[in-house]
Design an enzyme around this catalytic site. Structure first.
Site, short mmCIF file in Angstrom:
data_model
loop_
_atom_site.label_atom_id
_atom_site.label_comp_id
_atom_site.label_asym_id
_atom_site.label_seq_id
_atom_site.Cartn_x
_atom_site.Cartn_y
_atom_site.Cartn_z
N LYS A 149 1.00 -1.05 -0.20
CA LYS A 149 0.11 0.08 -0.10
C LYS A 149 1.04 1.33 0.03
O LYS A 149 1.87 1.40 0.96
CB LYS A 149 -0.81 -0.33 1.29
CG LYS A 149 -2.13 0.63 1.10
CD LYS A 149 -2.70 0.19 2.51
CE LYS A 149 -4.14 1.10 2.39
NZ LYS A 149 -4.80 1.24 4.00
O1 G3P Z 1 -9.21 2.19 5.26
C1 G3P Z 1 -8.87 3.51 5.84
C2 G3P Z 1 -9.45 3.67 7.10
O2 G3P Z 1 -8.69 2.93 7.92
C3 G3P Z 1 -9.75 5.17 7.63
O3 G3P Z 1 -11.08 5.20 8.25
O4 G3P Z 1 -12.83 6.37 9.65
O5 G3P Z 1 -9.99 6.84 9.84
O6 G3P Z 1 -11.29 7.77 7.91
P1 G3P Z 1 -11.07 6.65 8.94
#
Ligand code: G3P
Length: 216
Positions: free
Chosen positions: A85
């Protein structure tokens, strides 16, 4: 239509893996920090649970493409199901192109625009990760973004998979798939919510009661 888990918690992954419904895992530096363990060990444990055609995303953290490529070697040697990634930056896209040319699968993350998606696809990414929730945090329509990406990829016969990330509720899972996402990656809590419905619970309570009555 695939479901990935968005976590670095190996025990939680093991638990949900047993359903047979989990197709892969995504991790990121924040999730690794939460797990508080050696990232290489974590990726090694997760990847050993899955078959070769699954995808376990391991994120490299470096300032230059060269350093990203160097870091990716350690992850890539763990298991063929490990996907590297990289962030959607100048250096990340450079690294993506080099790794993809070597037939190493790459997930380009932190995607917030169609332009970024187009460049990531041109760089050979196997996956791109539009962040639906964080789009919405910033008044960008993340679902509309997925629809646009899908349209452009279809028109241009691009095989890069759209992996909807930053999913924070059930509705956004539905919306992402409806908009053309190939995969959604979910925090385990949201995955658990997918199979829950109050009418299922109510119906089951009645069935259990009637079954006991019958067997009295
Ligand atoms: O897959 C990306 C994720 O881990 C981020 O999520 O909720 O922190 O924006 P969030």
């Amino acid at each position: 239509m695939k479901i990935f888990l968005d976590t670095s918690d190996v025990d939680v992954i093991k638990h949900h893996f047993q359903t047979g419904l989990v197709d892969g895992v995504t991790t990121n530096p924040t999730l690794m920090m939460q797990a508080g363990r050696n990232p290489v060990k974590v990726i090694s444990e997760i990847s050993s649970l899955f078959t070769a055609n699954a995808s376990i995303s391991a994120e490299v953290v470096a300032d230059t493409a060269e350093e990203m490529i160097l870091q990716s070697e350690q992850y890539h040697s763990i298991n063929e199901n490990v996907t590297i990634k990289v962030p959607c930056t100048y250096e990340g896209l450079k690294a993506c192109k080099v790794l993809s040319d070597r037939n190493i699968k790459v997930n380009v993350t932190l995607i917030f625009s169609l332009s970024q998606s187009i460049l990531a696809a041109k760089a050979g990414a196997t996956y791109i990760s539009p962040f639906v929730g964080r789009c919405e945090d910033n008044n960008i329509d993340g679902i509309d973004l997925i629809s646009s990406i899908r349209r452009v990829f279809l028109n241009n016969l691009i095989s890069t998979n759209i992996l909807a990330a930053s999913i924070r509720n059930i509705d956004r899972i539905h919306d992402s798939f409806k908009a053309g996402a190939d995969i959604v990656t979910l925090p385990p809590k949201i995955f658990e919510e997918m199979y829950k419905h109050n009418l299922t619970d109510q119906g089951l309570a009645q069935f259990d009661k009637d079954w006991k009555e019958l067997n009295k």
